[in-house]
Design a protein around this motif. Sequence first.
Motif, PDB file in Angstrom:
ATOM      1  N   LYS A  44       0.876  -1.230   0.040  1.00 33.85           N
ATOM      2  CA  LYS A  44      -0.178  -0.123   0.029  1.00 33.85           C
ATOM      3  C   LYS A  44       0.946   1.244   0.018  1.00 33.85           C
ATOM      4  CE  LYS A  44      -4.196  -2.004   1.628  1.00 33.85           C
ATOM      5  NZ  LYS A  44      -5.206  -2.245   2.615  1.00 33.85           N
ATOM      6  N   ARG A 133     -12.889 -13.668  -2.513  1.00 28.39           N
ATOM      7  CA  ARG A 133     -13.065 -12.369  -2.188  1.00 28.39           C
ATOM      8  C   ARG A 133     -14.473 -12.108  -2.551  1.00 28.39           C
ATOM      9  NH1 ARG A 133      -9.759  -8.257   0.035  1.00 28.39           N
ATOM     10  NH2 ARG A 133     -11.885  -7.144   0.228  1.00 28.39           N
ATOM     11  N   ILE A 178     -18.566 -11.394   2.532  1.00 29.47           N
ATOM     12  CA  ILE A 178     -18.966 -10.405   3.669  1.00 29.47           C
ATOM     13  C   ILE A 178     -18.402  -9.041   2.750  1.00 29.47           C
ATOM     14  CG2 ILE A 178     -19.088  -9.195   5.767  1.00 29.47           C
ATOM     15  CD1 ILE A 178     -18.979 -12.100   6.797  1.00 29.47           C
ATOM     16  N   ILE A 180     -17.353  -6.126   3.184  1.00 28.90           N
ATOM     17  CA  ILE A 180     -16.979  -4.941   4.070  1.00 28.90           C
ATOM     18  C   ILE A 180     -15.638  -4.713   3.602  1.00 28.90           C
ATOM     19  CG2 ILE A 180     -16.756  -4.067   6.125  1.00 28.90           C
ATOM     20  CD1 ILE A 180     -18.668  -5.910   7.076  1.00 28.90           C
ATOM     21  N   ALA A 182     -12.144  -1.982   4.774  1.00 28.18           N
ATOM     22  CA  ALA A 182     -11.715  -1.065   5.604  1.00 28.18           C
ATOM     23  C   ALA A 182     -11.695   0.360   4.749  1.00 28.18           C
ATOM     24  CB  ALA A 182     -10.230  -1.414   6.072  1.00 28.18           C
ATOM     25  N   SER A 183     -11.502   0.474   3.733  1.00 28.01           N
ATOM     26  CA  SER A 183     -11.715   1.756   2.935  1.00 28.01           C
ATOM     27  C   SER A 183     -13.204   2.260   3.024  1.00 28.01           C
ATOM     28  CB  SER A 183     -11.397   1.604   1.552  1.00 28.01           C
ATOM     29  OG  SER A 183     -10.947   0.239   1.219  1.00 28.01           O
TER      30      SER A 183
HETATM   31  P1  ATP Z   1      -8.600  -1.869   2.487  1.00 28.47           P
HETATM   32  O1  ATP Z   1     -10.220  -1.566   2.126  1.00 28.47           O
HETATM   33  O2  ATP Z   1      -8.050  -0.563   3.179  1.00 28.47           O
HETATM   34  O3  ATP Z   1      -7.742  -2.043   1.048  1.00 28.47           O
HETATM   35  P2  ATP Z   1      -9.151  -4.414   3.454  1.00 28.47           P
HETATM   36  O4  ATP Z   1     -10.553  -4.197   4.115  1.00 28.47           O
HETATM   37  O5  ATP Z   1      -9.164  -5.302   2.096  1.00 28.47           O
HETATM   38  O6  ATP Z   1      -8.339  -2.979   3.546  1.00 28.47           O
HETATM   39  P3  ATP Z   1      -6.645  -5.306   4.983  1.00 28.47           P
HETATM   40  O7  ATP Z   1      -6.050  -5.269   6.198  1.00 28.47           O
HETATM   41  O8  ATP Z   1      -5.712  -5.058   3.609  1.00 28.47           O
HETATM   42  O9  ATP Z   1      -8.085  -4.873   4.720  1.00 28.47           O
HETATM   43  O10 ATP Z   1      -6.943  -7.229   4.736  1.00 28.47           O
HETATM   44  C1  ATP Z   1      -6.358  -8.119   5.418  1.00 28.47           C
HETATM   45  C2  ATP Z   1      -6.644  -9.429   4.554  1.00 28.47           C
HETATM   46  O11 ATP Z   1      -8.009  -9.722   4.712  1.00 28.47           O
HETATM   47  C3  ATP Z   1      -6.502  -9.582   3.180  1.00 28.47           C
HETATM   48  O12 ATP Z   1      -5.996 -10.810   2.958  1.00 28.47           O
HETATM   49  C4  ATP Z   1      -7.708  -9.308   2.669  1.00 28.47           C
HETATM   50  O13 ATP Z   1      -7.929 -10.062   1.378  1.00 28.47           O
HETATM   51  C5  ATP Z   1      -8.678  -9.912   3.615  1.00 28.47           C
HETATM   52  N1  ATP Z   1      -9.976  -9.186   3.746  1.00 28.47           N
HETATM   53  C6  ATP Z   1     -10.227  -7.877   3.845  1.00 28.47           C
HETATM   54  N2  ATP Z   1     -11.489  -7.659   3.654  1.00 28.47           N
HETATM   55  C7  ATP Z   1     -12.196  -8.871   3.542  1.00 28.47           C
HETATM   56  C8  ATP Z   1     -13.717  -9.388   3.605  1.00 28.47           C
HETATM   57  N3  ATP Z   1     -14.634  -8.620   3.592  1.00 28.47           N
HETATM   58  N4  ATP Z   1     -13.692 -10.781   3.563  1.00 28.47           N
HETATM   59  C9  ATP Z   1     -12.842 -11.723   3.445  1.00 28.47           C
HETATM   60  N5  ATP Z   1     -11.525 -11.473   3.467  1.00 28.47           N
HETATM   61  C10 ATP Z   1     -11.136  -9.914   3.486  1.00 28.47           C
END
Ligand code: ATP
Length: 220
Positions: A44, A133, A178, A180, A182-183
């Motif tokens: 990132k 994903r 799911i 969701i 983090a962004s």
């Molecule tokens: P951002 O939106 O900031 O890119 P993110 O929600 O993808 O963040 P990360 O901390 O980058 O979160 O993800 C950590 C791990 O969790 C990664 O391997 C990612 O593929 C997985 N991950 C993130 N969101 C999900 C989700 N909703 N369901 C399943 N796996 C997830």
Amino acid sequence: MRIGLFGGTFDPIHWGHLRSAEEVGGTFGLDRIFFIPAAIPPHKRGQTAAPARDRLQMVRLAVAGNPRFGVSTVEISRQGVSYSIDTIREFAAKKRRGDALFFIIGLDAFREIGSWKNFAELFPLCNFIVTSRPGSKERDPLRGTGVAVKKLFCYDFKQKNYRHRSGTRIYFIELTDIAISASEVRELVRKRKSIRYLVPSSVEKYIKTRGLYRGPRGER
Ligand code: ATP
């Protein structure tokens, strides 16, 4: 012991992460899963919205009360850019006879593995559990990873997974979608909208108290 390593930026941790770890833990019979917040995530470009200690604290709050889940501070304590090879080497050095390591990673992130630091050295050290994903129909963890990665594995038709010559494997698991991210959570906070039911309530409270993600680009 079967030990899961779940790395991420966790900026912030949300229910998608937690449910993913829960399903992986159940399917693969993992005894412990360590959530490992990155200090500086290489992929990132070093950008995180919240400081490392806040991301770590949110992970601690989110996993509290689940004896199978733990938090590892190896990457945050090491400081600098968090390379998985350094983290996995640390866990591999500490593991006892009979322990097996399973690195848990989303399919999108795994596709980039050929560009990771010393990627070929990762495979003899641990197994990989690649997770689906939301919204993606792709089921082959090696598709799109490039020849340099593919040539290290052969497909085991019996077990329906990939085997490395050292004996470790790449597994794939289809998770409950799911959707969701983090962004999205950061964006909602920035717009002063509710994040209830997207993150644990303890994390929601922490974000509010610390005033995280309210800045123009989702920073503190
Ligand atoms: P951002 O939106 O900031 O890119 P993110 O929600 O993808 O963040 P990360 O901390 O980058 O979160 O993800 C950590 C791990 O969790 C990664 O391997 C990612 O593929 C997985 N991950 C993130 N969101 C999900 C989700 N909703 N369901 C399943 N796996 C997830």
